[in-house]
Write a protein that holds these residues in place. Structure first.
Motif, mmCIF file in Angstrom:
data_model
loop_
_atom_site.group_PDB
_atom_site.id
_atom_site.type_symbol
_atom_site.label_atom_id
_atom_site.label_comp_id
_atom_site.label_asym_id
_atom_site.label_seq_id
_atom_site.Cartn_x
_atom_site.Cartn_y
_atom_site.Cartn_z
ATOM 1 N N LYS A 45 -9.005 31.322 8.677
ATOM 2 C CA LYS A 45 -8.891 32.070 7.423
ATOM 3 C C LYS A 45 -9.693 33.365 7.501
ATOM 4 N N GLY A 46 -9.068 34.457 7.035
ATOM 5 C CA GLY A 46 -9.724 35.750 7.036
ATOM 6 C C GLY A 46 -9.613 36.507 8.344
ATOM 7 N N LYS A 47 -8.900 35.947 9.315
ATOM 8 C CA LYS A 47 -8.729 36.615 10.602
ATOM 9 C C LYS A 47 -7.339 37.221 10.734
ATOM 10 N N LYS A 48 -7.245 38.254 11.542
ATOM 11 C CA LYS A 48 -5.938 38.785 11.935
ATOM 12 C C LYS A 48 -5.395 37.874 13.011
ATOM 13 N N LEU A 49 -4.094 37.608 12.972
ATOM 14 C CA LEU A 49 -3.495 36.654 13.908
ATOM 15 C C LEU A 49 -2.340 37.290 14.675
ATOM 16 N N GLY A 50 -2.298 36.994 15.959
ATOM 17 C CA GLY A 50 -1.147 37.362 16.772
ATOM 18 C C GLY A 50 -0.381 36.099 17.106
ATOM 19 N N ILE A 51 0.837 35.977 16.635
ATOM 20 C CA ILE A 51 1.666 34.809 16.939
ATOM 21 C C ILE A 51 2.491 35.169 18.169
ATOM 22 N N TYR A 52 2.132 34.558 19.301
ATOM 23 C CA TYR A 52 2.664 34.974 20.603
ATOM 24 C C TYR A 52 3.694 33.977 21.115
ATOM 25 N N PHE A 53 4.949 34.406 21.144
ATOM 26 C CA PHE A 53 6.053 33.581 21.627
ATOM 27 C C PHE A 53 6.330 33.944 23.089
ATOM 28 N N SER A 54 6.216 32.968 23.977
ATOM 29 C CA SER A 54 6.482 33.232 25.391
ATOM 30 C C SER A 54 6.813 31.931 26.107
ATOM 31 N N THR A 55 7.226 32.063 27.353
ATOM 32 C CA THR A 55 7.577 30.889 28.153
ATOM 33 C C THR A 55 7.232 31.151 29.606
ATOM 34 N N PHE A 122 10.500 33.543 12.423
ATOM 35 C CA PHE A 122 10.268 34.931 12.811
ATOM 36 C C PHE A 122 11.457 35.559 13.528
ATOM 37 N N GLY A 123 12.566 34.835 13.601
ATOM 38 C CA GLY A 123 13.784 35.397 14.182
ATOM 39 C C GLY A 123 13.630 35.801 15.640
ATOM 40 N N VAL A 124 12.929 34.983 16.413
ATOM 41 C CA VAL A 124 12.672 35.315 17.820
ATOM 42 C C VAL A 124 13.949 35.148 18.640
ATOM 43 N N GLU A 125 14.358 36.238 19.303
ATOM 44 C CA GLU A 125 15.574 36.206 20.113
ATOM 45 C C GLU A 125 15.307 36.545 21.571
ATOM 46 N N TRP A 126 14.090 36.976 21.882
ATOM 47 C CA TRP A 126 13.750 37.310 23.273
ATOM 48 C C TRP A 126 12.257 37.079 23.481
ATOM 49 N N TYR A 127 11.869 37.094 24.742
ATOM 50 C CA TYR A 127 10.458 36.884 25.101
ATOM 51 C C TYR A 127 10.024 37.977 26.075
ATOM 52 N N PRO A 128 8.739 38.355 26.041
ATOM 53 C CA PRO A 128 7.707 37.932 25.099
ATOM 54 C C PRO A 128 7.904 38.579 23.731
ATOM 55 N N TYR A 129 7.333 37.955 22.713
ATOM 56 C CA TYR A 129 7.488 38.423 21.342
ATOM 57 C C TYR A 129 6.163 38.180 20.632
ATOM 58 N N LEU A 130 5.623 39.208 19.987
ATOM 59 C CA LEU A 130 4.307 39.093 19.360
ATOM 60 C C LEU A 130 4.355 39.638 17.940
ATOM 61 N N VAL A 131 4.134 38.747 16.991
ATOM 62 C CA VAL A 131 4.051 39.130 15.576
ATOM 63 C C VAL A 131 2.576 39.173 15.192
ATOM 64 N N ILE A 132 2.134 40.249 14.546
ATOM 65 C CA ILE A 132 0.737 40.378 14.158
ATOM 66 C C ILE A 132 0.635 40.312 12.637
ATOM 67 N N LEU A 133 -0.217 39.401 12.146
ATOM 68 C CA LEU A 133 -0.464 39.217 10.715
ATOM 69 C C LEU A 133 -1.852 39.734 10.373
ATOM 70 N N ASP A 134 -1.997 40.306 9.180
ATOM 71 C CA ASP A 134 -3.335 40.729 8.757
ATOM 72 C C ASP A 134 -4.114 39.536 8.210
ATOM 73 N N GLU A 135 -5.341 39.784 7.722
ATOM 74 C CA GLU A 135 -6.205 38.682 7.271
ATOM 75 C C GLU A 135 -5.680 37.967 6.034
ATOM 76 N N LEU A 140 1.948 42.669 9.761
ATOM 77 C CA LEU A 140 1.663 44.066 10.083
ATOM 78 C C LEU A 140 2.757 44.654 10.954
ATOM 79 N N THR A 141 3.203 43.875 11.921
ATOM 80 C CA THR A 141 4.254 44.344 12.825
ATOM 81 C C THR A 141 4.869 43.178 13.585
ATOM 82 N N ALA A 142 6.146 43.320 13.889
ATOM 83 C CA ALA A 142 6.825 42.386 14.781
ATOM 84 C C ALA A 142 7.002 43.015 16.157
#
Length: 427
Positions: A45-55, A122-135, A140-142
């Motif tokens: 909680k209170g952190k910025k998060l990067g949701i990293y989709f990869s294989t 998050f509608g991930v259709e390719w890799y790598p894919y990184l969604v960044i969330l604010d606190e 913030l960005t896909a």
């Protein structure tokens, strides 16, 4: 950098982290580290998060992950940024082998339902894919992958305002903005000593993009060494900084890193650390398409030329210090004896006019070229003199590229095909 509107519009906020990252059909309230340690989701909680989709089976993921690791490590001291790996692996062994190289958290491999839910969310259709969330859980960005490649840790905190600020700064680079990162204001000497970037300011500095596993780089380095030593003997104030460009995925990174360090020890100049967070950023910024590359920064901190490799091979010492005026005079001598216009079967619609370019891509051999091209303004068509004139260039040219260079290009092309073939085998 076009944003993924589906993510921004359909997922306006994810302020309930337990709902976002917790177990879908279980009471799981934790994420895991590669050590097996369980970390409570509430601690994010209170952190910025990067949701990293990869294989692990994706070559581009294996190329990108080490750069994300470098950025993550640079930002770790801030304590307010975390990455969560969402694996697309279907084999537990491959997942664990890949995750072992990551210093961040992960959705447990066993929770395939949550991993699939996040991919759909998050509608991930390719890799790598990184969604960044604010606190606050706002997206913030896909386009996190592109942002990390382009700006590295300097893109932090990854807000639209910061990205715009970085784009504007990139229009007026200086030696300091090029070489310094938030966690490093020095380069490394060949003896391992830290040398402040400030000691390089006011000098001609060559940024030498070099891959320790790539033949053309190994062939050019002795020429650059000879060039550098001659200038030093003449009392010229020139410095070179080697920037390692990995030729393989992180699976082979250990061997390549050792090779890089060994070769740097034999270069009498400076280097950035291997896999430094700035390395990919600079390769992206200078839009490198071919190695080796030597970007020249003048004493005023401005870019003098974006690749001096051909200038050194063609002209040698007379090319120094690579100012536009000096190179223009040399280029005028180079074209002596060449026709001003030609007709060529690759573009028989119009005549091609001999034109000066700082850089271009030849529509004949598809290689990046510098200086002279036979050009069609109506169609935007370029040909190297060697491609437009062939053997006639040997007889009439004034010291420009020769057939030997064409042979070298074909050798480089063959090496590139071999490298791509090896990558496909690992894919």
């Amino acid at each position: 950098m076009a944003e993924d509107e589906s993510v921004l519009n359909n997922n306006e906020g994810f302020n309930d982290l337990m709902l976002l990252l917790g177990g879908s059909s279980s009471s799981r309230d934790y994420l895991v580290r590669n050590t097996g340690e369980k970390v409570e989701i509430d601690k994010l909680k209170g952190k910025k998060l990067g949701i990293y989709f990869s294989t692990s089976s994706c070559f581009y993921c294996r190329q990108f992950t080490p750069h994300l690791v470098a950025v993550y490590n640079e930002l770790s001291s801030k304590g307010d940024f975390e990455v969560i790996h969402v694996s697309a692996d279907i084999n537990a062994g491959e997942y664990h082998s890949y995750f072992d190289k990551m210093p961040w958290l992960s959705i447990p491999f066993s929770d395939s339902e949550k991993r699939e839910e996040l991919r759909e969310m998050f509608g991930v259709e390719w890799y790598p894919y990184l969604v960044i969330l604010d606190e606050n859980g706002e997206v913030l960005t896909a386009e996190g992958v592109e942002i990390i490649k382009t700006f590295g840790s300097e893109g932090y905190p990854f807000t639209p305002e910061r990205i715009e600020e970085m784009k504007e700064a990139a229009l007026n680079p200086s030696l300091r903005s090029i070489l310094v990162s938030p966690s490093r204001d020095f380069v490394i000497s060949n003896h391992g000593k830290k040398v402040p970037v400030s000691e390089l300011e006011g000098k001609v500095v060559g940024l030498y993009f070099f891959s320790p596993s790539y033949g053309p780089c190994l062939e050019f380095t002795p020429k650059l060494l000879e060039f550098y030593n001659k200038l030093k003997d003449m009392g010229e104030s020139i410095e070179i900084v080697t920037i390692g460009v990995p030729g393989h995925s992180e699976d082979e990174d250990e061997d390549e890193e050792e090779s890089f360090k060994e070769r740097v020890m034999n270069m009498p100049w400076h280097a950035l650390p291997w896999r430094d967070g700035k390395s990919m950023v600079l390769a992206q910024y200078f839009d490198l398409h071919i190695l080796p590359a030597l970007v020249i920064v003048g004493p005023d901190g401005k870019i003098a030329t974006y690749n001096a490799v051909e200038d050194i091979e063609d002209y040698g010492i007379p090319a120094y210090p690579f100012t536009p005026e000096k190179l223009s005079k040399l280029a005028e001598k180079e074209k002596a004896g060449w026709p001003q216009k030609v007709k060529h079967p690759l573009h028989d619609e119009h005549e091609l006019v001999l034109t000066f370019w700082s850089s271009f891509r030849c529509d004949g051999c598809m290689e990046i070229g510098h200086r002279w091209a036979f050009y069609c303004k109506e169609c935007g068509f370029h040909l190297h003199p060697k491609c437009a004139l062939g053997e006639e260039l040997e007889r009439k040219g004034g010291g420009g590229p020769t057939m030997n260079k064409l042979v070298k290009f074909l050798q480089s092309l063959l090496q590139a095909f071999v490298a791509v073939f090896k990558k496909l085998l690992r894919f």
